[in-house]
Write an enzyme that holds these catalytic residues in place. Structure first.
Site, PDB file in Angstrom:
ATOM      1  N   ASP A   1      -4.459  -2.221  -9.993  1.00  0.00           N
ATOM      2  CA  ASP A   1      -4.107  -1.216  -8.992  1.00  0.00           C
ATOM      3  C   ASP A   1      -5.121  -0.075  -9.076  1.00  0.00           C
ATOM      4  O   ASP A   1      -5.438   0.412 -10.167  1.00  0.00           O
ATOM      5  CB  ASP A   1      -2.691  -0.694  -9.239  1.00  0.00           C
ATOM      6  CG  ASP A   1      -2.144   0.069  -8.050  1.00  0.00           C
ATOM      7  OD1 ASP A   1      -1.142  -0.385  -7.462  1.00  0.00           O
ATOM      8  OD2 ASP A   1      -2.715   1.129  -7.715  1.00  0.00           O
TER       9      ASP A   1
ATOM     10  N   ASN B   1       8.148  -3.796  -3.645  1.00  0.00           N
ATOM     11  CA  ASN B   1       8.720  -2.945  -2.613  1.00  0.00           C
ATOM     12  C   ASN B   1       8.812  -3.653  -1.259  1.00  0.00           C
ATOM     13  O   ASN B   1       7.957  -4.482  -0.927  1.00  0.00           O
ATOM     14  CB  ASN B   1       7.875  -1.675  -2.471  1.00  0.00           C
ATOM     15  CG  ASN B   1       7.968  -0.782  -3.698  1.00  0.00           C
ATOM     16  OD1 ASN B   1       9.053  -0.583  -4.244  1.00  0.00           O
ATOM     17  ND2 ASN B   1       6.839  -0.251  -4.145  1.00  0.00           N
TER      18      ASN B   1
ATOM     19  N   GLN C   1       7.623   0.363   1.100  1.00  0.00           N
ATOM     20  CA  GLN C   1       6.435  -0.473   0.884  1.00  0.00           C
ATOM     21  C   GLN C   1       5.270   0.127   1.664  1.00  0.00           C
ATOM     22  O   GLN C   1       5.306   0.201   2.885  1.00  0.00           O
ATOM     23  CB  GLN C   1       6.725  -1.903   1.376  1.00  0.00           C
ATOM     24  CG  GLN C   1       5.576  -2.868   1.231  1.00  0.00           C
ATOM     25  CD  GLN C   1       5.943  -4.265   1.755  1.00  0.00           C
ATOM     26  OE1 GLN C   1       7.006  -4.457   2.350  1.00  0.00           O
ATOM     27  NE2 GLN C   1       5.064  -5.215   1.555  1.00  0.00           N
ATOM     28  N   GLU C   2       4.243   0.541   0.918  1.00  0.00           N
ATOM     29  CA  GLU C   2       3.086   1.172   1.571  1.00  0.00           C
ATOM     30  C   GLU C   2       2.172   0.106   2.192  1.00  0.00           C
ATOM     31  O   GLU C   2       1.805   0.203   3.360  1.00  0.00           O
ATOM     32  CB  GLU C   2       2.319   1.989   0.523  1.00  0.00           C
ATOM     33  CG  GLU C   2       1.127   2.749   1.050  1.00  0.00           C
ATOM     34  CD  GLU C   2       0.233   3.233  -0.089  1.00  0.00           C
ATOM     35  OE1 GLU C   2      -0.976   3.326   0.129  1.00  0.00           O
ATOM     36  OE2 GLU C   2       0.752   3.499  -1.200  1.00  0.00           O
TER      37      GLU C   2
ATOM     38  N   HIS D   1       3.396  -7.968  -2.486  1.00  0.00           N
ATOM     39  CA  HIS D   1       2.752  -7.794  -3.791  1.00  0.00           C
ATOM     40  C   HIS D   1       3.774  -7.421  -4.857  1.00  0.00           C
ATOM     41  O   HIS D   1       4.733  -6.717  -4.601  1.00  0.00           O
ATOM     42  CB  HIS D   1       1.633  -6.748  -3.739  1.00  0.00           C
ATOM     43  CG  HIS D   1       2.059  -5.423  -3.193  1.00  0.00           C
ATOM     44  ND1 HIS D   1       2.199  -5.177  -1.850  1.00  0.00           N
ATOM     45  CD2 HIS D   1       2.371  -4.256  -3.814  1.00  0.00           C
ATOM     46  CE1 HIS D   1       2.587  -3.929  -1.665  1.00  0.00           C
ATOM     47  NE2 HIS D   1       2.704  -3.347  -2.839  1.00  0.00           N
TER      48      HIS D   1
ATOM     49  N   HIS E   1       4.132  -5.469  -8.440  1.00  0.00           N
ATOM     50  CA  HIS E   1       3.492  -4.542  -9.380  1.00  0.00           C
ATOM     51  C   HIS E   1       3.884  -4.956 -10.796  1.00  0.00           C
ATOM     52  O   HIS E   1       5.074  -5.128 -11.081  1.00  0.00           O
ATOM     53  CB  HIS E   1       4.019  -3.117  -9.203  1.00  0.00           C
ATOM     54  CG  HIS E   1       3.682  -2.452  -7.911  1.00  0.00           C
ATOM     55  ND1 HIS E   1       2.681  -1.524  -7.801  1.00  0.00           N
ATOM     56  CD2 HIS E   1       4.230  -2.554  -6.681  1.00  0.00           C
ATOM     57  CE1 HIS E   1       2.636  -1.070  -6.553  1.00  0.00           C
ATOM     58  NE2 HIS E   1       3.567  -1.678  -5.849  1.00  0.00           N
TER      59      HIS E   1
HETATM   60  P1  AMP Z   1       3.435  -0.276  -2.423  1.00  0.00           P
HETATM   61  O1  AMP Z   1       3.053  -0.886  -1.089  1.00  0.00           O
HETATM   62  O2  AMP Z   1       4.110   1.045  -2.244  1.00  0.00           O
HETATM   63  O3  AMP Z   1       4.248  -1.215  -3.269  1.00  0.00           O
HETATM   64  O4  AMP Z   1       2.126   0.025  -3.251  1.00  0.00           O
HETATM   65  C1  AMP Z   1       0.828  -0.303  -2.836  1.00  0.00           C
HETATM   66  C2  AMP Z   1      -0.079  -0.194  -4.035  1.00  0.00           C
HETATM   67  O5  AMP Z   1      -1.361  -0.683  -3.662  1.00  0.00           O
HETATM   68  C3  AMP Z   1      -0.289   1.227  -4.573  1.00  0.00           C
HETATM   69  O6  AMP Z   1       0.097   1.263  -5.955  1.00  0.00           O
HETATM   70  C4  AMP Z   1      -1.784   1.471  -4.386  1.00  0.00           C
HETATM   71  O7  AMP Z   1      -2.349   2.235  -5.443  1.00  0.00           O
HETATM   72  C5  AMP Z   1      -2.329   0.064  -4.356  1.00  0.00           C
HETATM   73  N1  AMP Z   1      -3.600  -0.094  -3.638  1.00  0.00           N
HETATM   74  C6  AMP Z   1      -3.889   0.332  -2.390  1.00  0.00           C
HETATM   75  N2  AMP Z   1      -5.159   0.012  -2.057  1.00  0.00           N
HETATM   76  C7  AMP Z   1      -5.681  -0.648  -3.124  1.00  0.00           C
HETATM   77  C8  AMP Z   1      -6.961  -1.241  -3.415  1.00  0.00           C
HETATM   78  N3  AMP Z   1      -7.947  -1.208  -2.516  1.00  0.00           N
HETATM   79  N4  AMP Z   1      -7.141  -1.820  -4.617  1.00  0.00           N
HETATM   80  C9  AMP Z   1      -6.131  -1.842  -5.528  1.00  0.00           C
HETATM   81  N5  AMP Z   1      -4.909  -1.317  -5.317  1.00  0.00           N
HETATM   82  C10 AMP Z   1      -4.684  -0.717  -4.136  1.00  0.00           C
END
Ligand code: AMP
Ligand code: ZN
Length: 128
Positions: free
Chosen positions: A29, A85, A90-91, A96, A98
């Protein structure tokens, strides 16, 4: 589709890749909660738990078990939390998992040092 994780899979965006096979990719990450925080993603785009299929889900968990062993062996973690998430929390809308290591004492190592420890090598093609 404008998906950042599909771009990582296609090689358009660099990543600290820890493991990959035909079905999954594992990478660090970029904004780690702790050293060794990694993401396991399917290479095929599934948005979330609603549309991922059972065999892919099973394979992701098999790889999570292997990564847990790697984290214990190489980074001496004291625990690990798995988070996945969905929906508003979920961002990135590409499924994915974690893997978030826990340490009794924060070892404060950088993402490059984590990569080198996990891969037993000096950094070459991966980004800073
Ligand atoms: P979430 O969708 O909230 O479960 O989290 C998305 C995760 O993706 C976050 O922890 C970000 O730090 C990670 N992330 C976003 N862009 C990248 C990238 N280019 N390389 C690695 N991790 C990423
Ligand atoms: Zn995607």
């Amino acid at each position: 589709m404008d998906c950042i994780f599909c771009k990582i899979i296609n090689g358009e965006i660099p990543s600290y890749t820890i493991y990959e096979d035909k079905i999954v990719k594992v990478f660090l990450d970029v904004n780690p909660m702790s050293p060794g925080h990694m993401l396991i993603i399917p290479k095929k785009h599934y948005e979330n738990l609603d549309d991922i299929n059972m065999s892919t889900l099973t394979h992701l968990n098999v790889i999570a078990k292997k990564m847990h062993v790697l984290l214990k062996e190489k980074l001496n973690i004291d625990g690990m939390t798995i988070v996945q998430n969905n929906g508003e929390v979920q961002e990135v809308k590409h499924y994915h998992m974690h893997l978030k290591p826990y340490y009794k004492e924060n070892n404060g190592i950088t993402i490059t040092q984590v990569y080198e420890k996990l891969m037993d090598c000096k950094k070459k093609n991966n980004p800073e």
